[in-house]
Scaffold this motif. Structure first.
Motif, PDB file in Angstrom:
ATOM      1  N   GLY A  39       0.786  -1.215   0.000  1.00 45.41           N
ATOM      2  CA  GLY A  39       0.000   0.000   0.000  1.00 45.41           C
ATOM      3  C   GLY A  39       0.815   1.260   0.000  1.00 45.41           C
ATOM      4  N   VAL A  40       0.129   2.347   0.314  1.00 44.48           N
ATOM      5  CA  VAL A  40       0.711   3.684   0.350  1.00 44.48           C
ATOM      6  C   VAL A  40       0.885   4.101   1.802  1.00 44.48           C
ATOM      7  N   SER A  41       2.016   4.749   2.099  1.00 44.71           N
ATOM      8  CA  SER A  41       2.321   5.194   3.458  1.00 44.71           C
ATOM      9  C   SER A  41       2.650   6.680   3.452  1.00 44.71           C
ATOM     10  N   PHE A  42       2.093   7.401   4.420  1.00 49.07           N
ATOM     11  CA  PHE A  42       2.402   8.815   4.622  1.00 49.07           C
ATOM     12  C   PHE A  42       2.716   9.027   6.092  1.00 49.07           C
ATOM     13  N   LYS A  43       3.858   9.670   6.375  1.00 50.91           N
ATOM     14  CA  LYS A  43       4.240   9.991   7.754  1.00 50.91           C
ATOM     15  C   LYS A  43       4.387  11.501   7.876  1.00 50.91           C
ATOM     16  N   THR A  44       3.962  12.016   9.034  1.00 53.77           N
ATOM     17  CA  THR A  44       4.155  13.437   9.321  1.00 53.77           C
ATOM     18  C   THR A  44       4.517  13.607  10.790  1.00 53.77           C
ATOM     19  N   GLY A  45       5.415  14.553  11.058  1.00 55.43           N
ATOM     20  CA  GLY A  45       5.842  14.820  12.426  1.00 55.43           C
ATOM     21  C   GLY A  45       4.757  15.509  13.224  1.00 55.43           C
ATOM     22  N   LEU A  46       4.577  15.087  14.474  1.00 58.23           N
ATOM     23  CA  LEU A  46       3.576  15.686  15.363  1.00 58.23           C
ATOM     24  C   LEU A  46       4.255  16.538  16.412  1.00 58.23           C
ATOM     25  N   SER A  47       4.849  15.886  17.380  1.00 56.64           N
ATOM     26  CA  SER A  47       5.571  16.590  18.430  1.00 56.64           C
ATOM     27  C   SER A  47       6.999  16.073  18.416  1.00 56.64           C
ATOM     28  N   LYS A  48       7.819  16.607  19.265  1.00 59.92           N
ATOM     29  CA  LYS A  48       9.225  16.200  19.290  1.00 59.92           C
ATOM     30  C   LYS A  48       9.319  14.692  19.536  1.00 59.92           C
ATOM     31  N   GLY A  49       9.845  13.982  18.536  1.00 60.57           N
ATOM     32  CA  GLY A  49      10.052  12.547  18.672  1.00 60.57           C
ATOM     33  C   GLY A  49       8.859  11.684  18.332  1.00 60.57           C
ATOM     34  N   ALA A  50       7.771  12.255  17.805  1.00 61.78           N
ATOM     35  CA  ALA A  50       6.586  11.453  17.490  1.00 61.78           C
ATOM     36  C   ALA A  50       6.099  11.769  16.072  1.00 61.78           C
ATOM     37  N   MET A  51       5.529  10.756  15.440  1.00 60.19           N
ATOM     38  CA  MET A  51       4.981  10.916  14.093  1.00 60.19           C
ATOM     39  C   MET A  51       3.634  10.221  13.994  1.00 60.19           C
ATOM     40  N   LEU A  52       2.833  10.681  13.055  1.00 57.39           N
ATOM     41  CA  LEU A  52       1.591  10.021  12.690  1.00 57.39           C
ATOM     42  C   LEU A  52       1.839   9.354  11.343  1.00 57.39           C
ATOM     43  N   GLU A  53       1.505   8.067  11.250  1.00 58.10           N
ATOM     44  CA  GLU A  53       1.627   7.357   9.977  1.00 58.10           C
ATOM     45  C   GLU A  53       0.251   6.881   9.545  1.00 58.10           C
ATOM     46  N   LEU A  54      -0.083   7.143   8.298  1.00 53.65           N
ATOM     47  CA  LEU A  54      -1.316   6.664   7.689  1.00 53.65           C
ATOM     48  C   LEU A  54      -0.933   5.682   6.586  1.00 53.65           C
ATOM     49  N   ILE A  55      -1.555   4.502   6.623  1.00 56.92           N
ATOM     50  CA  ILE A  55      -1.241   3.457   5.647  1.00 56.92           C
ATOM     51  C   ILE A  55      -2.534   3.008   4.982  1.00 56.92           C
ATOM     52  N   GLY A  56      -2.568   3.071   3.680  1.00 54.06           N
ATOM     53  CA  GLY A  56      -3.679   2.532   2.907  1.00 54.06           C
ATOM     54  C   GLY A  56      -3.223   1.240   2.257  1.00 54.06           C
ATOM     55  N   ASN A  57      -3.791   0.113   2.675  1.00 53.40           N
ATOM     56  CA  ASN A  57      -3.369  -1.206   2.189  1.00 53.40           C
ATOM     57  C   ASN A  57      -4.435  -1.842   1.323  1.00 53.40           C
ATOM     58  N   PHE A  58      -3.990  -2.726   0.467  1.00 53.20           N
ATOM     59  CA  PHE A  58      -4.907  -3.512  -0.336  1.00 53.20           C
ATOM     60  C   PHE A  58      -4.273  -4.876  -0.586  1.00 53.20           C
ATOM     61  N   ARG A  59      -5.119  -5.866  -0.776  1.00 48.95           N
ATOM     62  CA  ARG A  59      -4.647  -7.221  -1.073  1.00 48.95           C
ATOM     63  C   ARG A  59      -5.780  -7.962  -1.750  1.00 48.95           C
ATOM     64  N   SER A  60      -5.430  -8.868  -2.653  1.00 52.03           N
ATOM     65  CA  SER A  60      -6.448  -9.639  -3.356  1.00 52.03           C
ATOM     66  C   SER A  60      -5.889 -10.998  -3.729  1.00 52.03           C
ATOM     67  N   ASN A  61      -6.760 -12.013  -3.739  1.00 52.26           N
ATOM     68  CA  ASN A  61      -6.410 -13.318  -4.272  1.00 52.26           C
ATOM     69  C   ASN A  61      -7.603 -13.809  -5.090  1.00 52.26           C
ATOM     70  N   ASN A  62      -7.639 -15.068  -5.437  1.00 54.64           N
ATOM     71  CA  ASN A  62      -8.728 -15.577  -6.279  1.00 54.64           C
ATOM     72  C   ASN A  62     -10.084 -15.535  -5.589  1.00 54.64           C
ATOM     73  N   SER A  63     -10.106 -15.559  -4.247  1.00 54.50           N
ATOM     74  CA  SER A  63     -11.371 -15.648  -3.510  1.00 54.50           C
ATOM     75  C   SER A  63     -11.792 -14.364  -2.809  1.00 54.50           C
ATOM     76  N   PHE A  64     -10.825 -13.563  -2.356  1.00 51.20           N
ATOM     77  CA  PHE A  64     -11.147 -12.411  -1.522  1.00 51.20           C
ATOM     78  C   PHE A  64     -10.393 -11.169  -1.971  1.00 51.20           C
ATOM     79  N   SER A  65     -10.949 -10.001  -1.606  1.00 51.79           N
ATOM     80  CA  SER A  65     -10.283  -8.701  -1.768  1.00 51.79           C
ATOM     81  C   SER A  65     -10.359  -7.974  -0.435  1.00 51.79           C
ATOM     82  N   TRP A  66      -9.254  -7.343  -0.022  1.00 50.06           N
ATOM     83  CA  TRP A  66      -9.197  -6.602   1.231  1.00 50.06           C
ATOM     84  C   TRP A  66      -8.741  -5.176   0.947  1.00 50.06           C
TER      85      TRP A  66
END
Length: 158
Positions: A39-66
Motif C-alpha cells: 500500500g501507500v504510506s504517509f508519515k508526518t511529524g507531530l511533536s518532538k520525537g513522534a509521528m503520525l503514519e497513515l497506511i492505505g493497504n490492499f490485497r487480493s487473491n482468487n477468492s477475496f479482496s481486502w
C-alpha cells in the motif's frame, strides 16, 4: 468493551508519557509499504520525537479482496552510534473491508494495532527506509488476533 477502553487508555497514556525523546531526521514522508499487504504510506511529524503514519493497504487473491486504512501514533528513539537510524513503537487503529468474490458478501472490520520498527533516513538524500511489524487485535466482525504484517517502507522525505 470495557477491556478495549482500558487497553486504548493505557496505550495513549504510555505514548504521551514517552514523547520527550529526540526528533527524527525529517518532517514528512510519502511512499510505499510492502509486505503481505501492499500500500501507500504517509508519515508526518507531530511533536518532538513522534509521528503520525497513515497506511492505505490492499490485497487480493482468487477468492477475496481486502482494503484497509490504518492510522498509527509512533514514538521515535535514536540508536546511538548510528546516525539517521531510529527505532520506534506505538499504536493505533485500523478500519477495513473484505469481500468474498464468489458469494458477493462483504464485511467491515475494525482493529487495534501496535507497531514496532526501525527507521533510517539517508543523510544528504530525500530517502527514508523502514522495517516494521504491525500486529492487530481485530474487534469486528469477530474478535481475533492477527500476529501481524512485517513490511518494508520506502519513502520520499520533504
Amino acid at each position: 468493551m470495557k477491556k478495549l477502553f482500558t487497553i486504548l487508555g493505557c496505550i495513549a497514556l504510555f505514548t504521551v508519557a514517552t514523547t520527550t525523546v529526540k526528533a527524527q531526521n525529517y518532517k514528512n514522508a510519502i511512499g510505499g509499504r510492502f509486505g503481505s499487504y501492499n500500500g501507500v504510506s504517509f508519515k508526518t511529524g507531530l511533536s518532538k520525537g513522534a509521528m503520525l503514519e497513515l497506511i492505505g493497504n490492499f490485497r487480493s487473491n482468487n477468492s477475496f479482496s481486502w482494503v484497509q486504512l490504518t492510522g498509527l501514533y509512533e514514538v521515535y528513539n535514536p540508536i546511538k552510534g548510528a546516525d539517521g537510524l531510529n527505532w520506534y513503537y506505538g499504536g493505533g487503529a485500523s478500519v477495513g473491508s473484505v469481500k468474498n468474490k464468489f458469494s458477493d458478501q462483504s464485511d467491515i472490520y475494525l482493529g487495534v494495532n501496535g507497531v514496532l520498527g526501525l527507521d533510517y533516513k539517508f543523510k544528504g538524500a530525500p530517502i527514508n527506509l523502514s522495517l516494521d511489524w504491525i500486529p492487530t487485535l481485530r474487534l469486528t466482525p469477530d474478535t481475533d488476533f492477527y500476529s501481524g504484517d512485517v513490511g518494508l517502507g520506502v519513502r520520499f522525505t520533504f
